[in-house]
Motif scaffolding. Structure first.
Motif, short mmCIF file in Angstrom:
data_model
loop_
_atom_site.label_atom_id
_atom_site.label_comp_id
_atom_site.label_asym_id
_atom_site.label_seq_id
_atom_site.Cartn_x
_atom_site.Cartn_y
_atom_site.Cartn_z
N TYR A 79 0.81 -1.22 0.00
CA TYR A 79 0.00 0.00 0.00
C TYR A 79 0.85 1.27 0.00
O TYR A 79 1.93 1.31 0.56
CB TYR A 79 -0.94 0.02 1.21
CG TYR A 79 -0.24 -0.12 2.56
CD1 TYR A 79 0.10 -1.37 3.07
CD2 TYR A 79 0.10 1.02 3.31
CE1 TYR A 79 0.74 -1.49 4.30
CE2 TYR A 79 0.74 0.90 4.55
CZ TYR A 79 1.06 -0.37 5.03
OH TYR A 79 1.70 -0.49 6.24
N PHE B 53 -0.88 3.97 1.07
CA PHE B 53 -1.54 4.43 2.29
C PHE B 53 -2.84 3.66 2.39
O PHE B 53 -3.24 3.00 1.41
CB PHE B 53 -1.83 5.95 2.27
CG PHE B 53 -2.61 6.40 1.07
CD1 PHE B 53 -3.97 6.19 1.00
CD2 PHE B 53 -1.97 6.99 -0.01
CE1 PHE B 53 -4.70 6.58 -0.12
CE2 PHE B 53 -2.69 7.38 -1.14
CZ PHE B 53 -4.06 7.16 -1.19
N PRO C 268 -8.48 10.23 8.53
CA PRO C 268 -7.15 10.00 7.96
C PRO C 268 -6.66 8.56 7.98
O PRO C 268 -5.95 8.14 7.09
CB PRO C 268 -6.24 10.90 8.81
CG PRO C 268 -7.15 11.95 9.35
CD PRO C 268 -8.49 11.28 9.55
N LEU C 269 -7.04 7.80 9.00
CA LEU C 269 -6.53 6.44 9.11
C LEU C 269 -7.68 5.44 9.05
O LEU C 269 -8.61 5.52 9.85
CB LEU C 269 -5.76 6.29 10.42
CG LEU C 269 -4.93 5.03 10.56
CD1 LEU C 269 -3.95 4.89 9.41
CD2 LEU C 269 -4.17 5.08 11.87
N PHE D 102 -7.84 -1.24 8.99
CA PHE D 102 -6.44 -1.42 8.62
C PHE D 102 -5.56 -1.24 9.85
O PHE D 102 -4.66 -2.04 10.13
CB PHE D 102 -6.07 -0.41 7.52
CG PHE D 102 -4.59 -0.13 7.41
CD1 PHE D 102 -3.72 -1.07 6.91
CD2 PHE D 102 -4.08 1.11 7.80
CE1 PHE D 102 -2.35 -0.80 6.81
CE2 PHE D 102 -2.72 1.39 7.70
CZ PHE D 102 -1.86 0.42 7.22
N ARG D 103 -5.82 -0.16 10.61
CA ARG D 103 -5.02 0.09 11.81
C ARG D 103 -5.10 -1.10 12.76
O ARG D 103 -4.08 -1.57 13.29
CB ARG D 103 -5.51 1.36 12.51
CG ARG D 103 -4.78 1.66 13.80
CD ARG D 103 -5.26 2.96 14.46
NE ARG D 103 -6.66 2.98 14.77
CZ ARG D 103 -7.21 2.34 15.81
NH1 ARG D 103 -6.47 1.63 16.62
NH2 ARG D 103 -8.51 2.40 16.01
N ARG E 32 -3.09 -4.03 11.50
CA ARG E 32 -1.64 -3.79 11.66
C ARG E 32 -1.23 -3.94 13.12
O ARG E 32 -0.22 -4.58 13.42
CB ARG E 32 -1.30 -2.36 11.19
CG ARG E 32 -0.98 -2.26 9.73
CD ARG E 32 0.42 -2.78 9.39
NE ARG E 32 1.47 -1.85 9.82
CZ ARG E 32 2.64 -2.22 10.31
NH1 ARG E 32 2.93 -3.49 10.46
NH2 ARG E 32 3.53 -1.32 10.66
N GLU E 33 -2.02 -3.34 14.02
CA GLU E 33 -1.61 -3.36 15.43
C GLU E 33 -1.76 -4.75 16.03
O GLU E 33 -1.08 -5.08 17.00
CB GLU E 33 -2.39 -2.28 16.20
CG GLU E 33 -1.94 -0.88 15.78
CD GLU E 33 -2.78 0.25 16.35
OE1 GLU E 33 -3.66 -0.01 17.20
OE2 GLU E 33 -2.56 1.40 15.93
N ARG F 244 -1.02 -7.34 14.30
CA ARG F 244 -0.06 -8.10 13.49
C ARG F 244 -0.74 -9.21 12.70
O ARG F 244 -0.20 -10.29 12.53
CB ARG F 244 1.05 -8.68 14.37
CG ARG F 244 1.76 -7.62 15.18
CD ARG F 244 2.80 -8.17 16.12
NE ARG F 244 3.92 -8.77 15.39
CZ ARG F 244 4.99 -9.28 15.97
NH1 ARG F 244 5.07 -9.29 17.29
NH2 ARG F 244 5.96 -9.79 15.27
N ALA G 133 2.83 -6.37 6.00
CA ALA G 133 2.68 -5.00 5.49
C ALA G 133 3.88 -4.63 4.63
O ALA G 133 5.01 -4.60 5.11
CB ALA G 133 2.55 -4.03 6.66
N GLU H 120 4.85 -1.53 3.14
CA GLU H 120 4.48 -0.12 3.12
C GLU H 120 5.39 0.64 2.16
O GLU H 120 6.61 0.59 2.29
CB GLU H 120 4.60 0.45 4.54
CG GLU H 120 4.01 1.84 4.69
CD GLU H 120 3.86 2.22 6.16
OE1 GLU H 120 3.01 1.63 6.86
OE2 GLU H 120 4.61 3.10 6.62
#
Lengths: 269, 297
Positions: B71, B73, B80-81, B85-86, B89-90, B92, B96, B98
C-alpha cells in the motif's frame, strides 16, 4: 492614542498562517502544497501576497490562480488554469519543482520525520498514516514542516521511530547516494521557527513567537537547540495579511485548529 | 463479436486463494466496491491486496481475506486512518509492504513494462530498506555519474479491479474523473483486469474529445460489469455530471464499527447479507447513492 491600540489583534492560528506562508517566499514557480487547514491557508496567503508566481491547487486535481475559499459549499465559480492529477504531482516531485509544507508526527535533530507508526514497524504500538509521500518528497525537493504541538513527544531524542523523510544525518548517506536535491527549509511550530542553518546543518531556533522564550522551546524539545544569530521575535501579521486570511477563510475555520484558539501574543509564563 | 460482460459473481468466481489483486481508485475515491463486496461474501482467503487503499483494504482486512497488503496508504481522507487497517496492523494480522506513493506507481509501471525493477532515489536514506522491506536492493548507475539508486521491484498483479464511468461490451472504457489516479498502471500491471462501470453499453462510438477519456485499451480488459452506484460508499465524481460524492455518514457508521466488539460482524450482517441490490436498499437505495453530493475541498 497608544501604539498598542492601533496594532491589529491576532490569534496564534493567524500568526502561524503568516509564518507558514513565508516558507514559500522567493521559491518561484514551484508547486506549493500545504497539507491541513493552516498550511492550506498559508499557501493561499503566500500566493495572494508575496509570491503570486506559485502554483497551487483547488485541493483536488486542478491548478488555480485564485486560491479557493476554505469551507465553500460547492465548486461554483471556480476557474482553473491547469490540471494537476496525482500523476503530475509525482512528476513535479521527481523533477524537484515542488515545496511541500508537511505535518510530521515525530521529528529528530537531523530533520528526519516519521508518520508511519509508533514503535517497531513489525509490531507497531500505533499505526499512523504510513510512509505516504515522505520518502519521495524529502529526497527530491524542498520541504518545510508545520508542528502545531511543539513538545518532547514530537521532537524526540535519538532518531524517530521510523525514518520516513530524509534528513541531515551523515551516516544515512553512503557514497554514491545523491543528496543534492534534499533540503529542509524551515520548521514552524506553535512556539517558534527553526531551520538547519547551524554548523553541519545543526538545527537552530531562528525566531520565537511573541511571549515565548528560548528556554521554553528548549524545555519542549528532547535534543539541544542552537540560538541563531539575531534570534528575533516572529513577525506579527499585518492588517493586509489578516484581511487576506479573512477572505480565504470567511467561516473562521482557522479558529478551530488549535485548542482554545490562543491569542497570538502569549503572556509570559 | 466480443462480449466481455460479466456479473460480479462471475468475476469473483475467477479469483483464487492467494492471488495478488490490485485495486484502483484512491482512498475513499472510485473504488470498485460492488466487486469488493462480492469478495467479502466469498470464501476467498490469503489475498495480497495492492493499492492506494481505502474501504477496500479496510473491509478485506476486517473480513480476514488478507495475507499481505502492498500500500501507498490506507486512508479515508476525512478520516485520515482506515480503522480496520489500523487494527489489523496493530494486531499483526497482516504482512505489510508499506511503500511511498510514488514507489507504488513505479512498481506497477515496472510490471507493466515487464521489467524486474525501475531505479529511483525514493526510499534511500530512510528506514524503509532496513525496517520495512529488507528485500530492497540498490543498483549503481553504469554511466559516469556512478549514482547509487534504489531498485524498486516490479509489482505484478494476477488481477486488477477498477471502477469507471462507462464501458462497452468490447471492453472499451471511459473515465470522466477529475483525477484518473493510477488505474491505467493497475490495468497494465495485471494478467487480467475486471472493470465495473456506472453505465454499460453495447458499443462506444464517440467523438475525439470523448475518446480521449479512454484510460487504457480494451485488450487489457478481461471483463466488464454493470454496477450503477458500485463505488459506494466511496465517491465516483464525474466531470460530465452524473457523478456522486462519498457517503460520509455511511463511512462514519462503518468506522464506528471498528470500535465496537463484533463491530465488523454487525456491519456485515446489516449490509452484506444479500446481493448488491440488497446492499443498495440497505444504504438508502440506488437513487440516494447516485445523488450524493460531491465533496468540496
Amino acid at each position: 492614542m497608544s501604539v498598542a491600540t492601533t496594532m491589529p489583534d491576532f490569534s496564534l492560528a493567524e500568526l502561524l498562517i503568516c509564518t507558514c506562508a513565508d516558507v514559500w517566499r522567493d521559491d518561484g514557480e514551484v508547486l506549493a502544497t500545504g497539507i491541513g487547514i493552516i498550511p492550506r491557508l498559508a499557501q493561499g496567503l503566500a500566493k495572494l501576497t508575496h509570491s503570486p508566481e506559485l502554483m497551487i491547487t483547488d485541493g483536488e486535481a486542478y491548478l488555480t490562480e485564485t486560491p479557493v475559499t476554505i469551507g465553500a459549499k460547492n465548486q461554483e465559480g471556480r476557474r482553473y488554469g491547469g490540471w494537476m492529477p496525482y500523476s503530475r504531482v509525482f512528476d513535479n516531485v521527481w523533477g524537484g519543482r515542488r515545496h511541500a509544507l508537511v505535518g510530521p508526527v515525530q521529528v529528530d535533530r537531523w530533520g528526519q520525520a516519521n508518520i508511519s507508526c509508533i514503535g517497531d514497524f513489525a509490531s507497531p504500538k500505533r499505526q499512523l498514516l504510513g510512509l505516504r509521500g515522505f520518502p519521495g518528497n524529502s529526497i527530491n525537493h524542498t520541504n518545510s514542516m508545520f508542528v502545531p504541538n511543539h513538545s518532547k513527544r514530537v521532537f524526540v531524542d535519538g532518531e524517530v521511530d521510523v525514518v520516513c523523510s530524509v534528513g541531515y544525518r551523515k551516516e544515512r548517506w553512503p557514497a554514491g547516494v545523491k543528496h543534492d536535491y534534499m533540503r529542509i527549509h524551515r520548521i514552524v511550530t506553535d512556539l517558534c521557527v527553526m531551520d538547519f542553518g547551524g554548523p553541519d546543518h545543526a538545527i537552530r531556533v531562528v525566531s520565537l513567537h511573541p511571549g515565548v522564550s528560548f528556554d521554553q522551546v528548549q524545555a519542549a524539545t528532547s535534543f539541544p537547540l542552537l540560538r541563531a544569530d539575531g534570534l528575533a521575535e516572529t513577525a506579527h501579521p499585518s492588517a493586509e495579511q489578516l484581511a487576506v486570511i479573512r477572505q480565504l477563510d470567511p467561516k473562521d475555520i482557522r479558529s478551530r485548529q488549535l485548542k482554545d484558539n490562543p491569542p497570538g501574543v502569549r503572556k509570559a509564563a | 463479436m466480443l462480449n466481455k460482460e460479466m456479473t460480479v459473481a462471475e468475476v469473483v468466481a475467477q479469483l483464487r486463494d492467494g492471488m495478488t489483486i490490485g485495486i484502483g481508485g484512491w482512498g475513499p475515491r472510485r473504488k470498485p466496491m460492488a466487486i469488493v463486496r462480492e469478495i467479502l461474501r466469498s470464501d476467498l482467503k490469503d489475498l495480497t491486496v495492492v493499492g492506494y487503499g481505502g474501504t477496500d483494504m479496510g473491509m478485506l482486512c476486517a473480513a480476514g481475506k488478507v495475507k499481505k497488503l502492498i500500500y501507498g496508504f490506507v486512508s479515508l481522507d476525512f478520516i485520515p486512518l482506515e480503522p480496520f487497517f489500523r487494527k489489523a496492523r496493530e494486531a499483526r494480522q497482516i504482512e505489510a509492504m508499506e511503500l511511498d506513493e510514488g514507489q507504488l506507481h513505479w512498481g506497477l509501471r515496472a510490471a507493466a513494462m515487464r521489467l524486474p525493477f525501475l531505479p529511483t532515489r525514493i526510499g534511500l536514506a530512510t528506514d524503509q530498506p532496513s525496517k520495512i522491506m529488507p528485500q530492497l536492493r540498490t543498483v549503481t548507475s553504469p554511466y559516469e555519474d556512478g549514482e547509487v539508486l534504489l531498485a524498486m521491484p516490479a509489482i505484478p498483479l494476477d488481477v486488477a479491479l477498477l471502477h469507471v464511468h462507462k464501458a462497452d461490451r468490447l471492453g472499451n472504457t471511459r473515465l470522466y474523473a477529475p483525477d484518473p489516479f493510477f488505474d491505467e498502471q493497475f490495468a497494465r500491471a495485471a494478467q487480467r483486469c475486471y472493470v465495473s462501470c456506472e453505465e454499460l453499453v453495447d458499443r462506444l462510438d464517440s467523438d475525439e474529445t470523448d475518446a480521449k477519456c479512454n484510460p487504457f485499451e480494451r485488450n487489457l480488459v478481461s471483463g466488464v460489469v454493470a454496477a450503477r452506484g458500485g463505488a459506494h460508499p466511496t465517491s465516483n465524481v464525474s466531470t460530465h455530471g452524473d457523478g456522486y460524492g462519498w457517503d460520509a455518514a455511511h463511512l462514519k457508521r462503518y468506522c464506528a464499527a471498528a470500535d465496537e466488539d463484533g463491530g465488523w460482524a454487525k456491519y456485515a450482517d446489516e449490509f452484506l447479507g444479500g446481493d448488491e441490490a440488497a446492499y443498495q436498499r440497505a444504504v438508502g437505495g440506488r437513487d440516494a447513492i447516485v445523488n450524493l453530493p460531491r465533496q468540496v475541498f
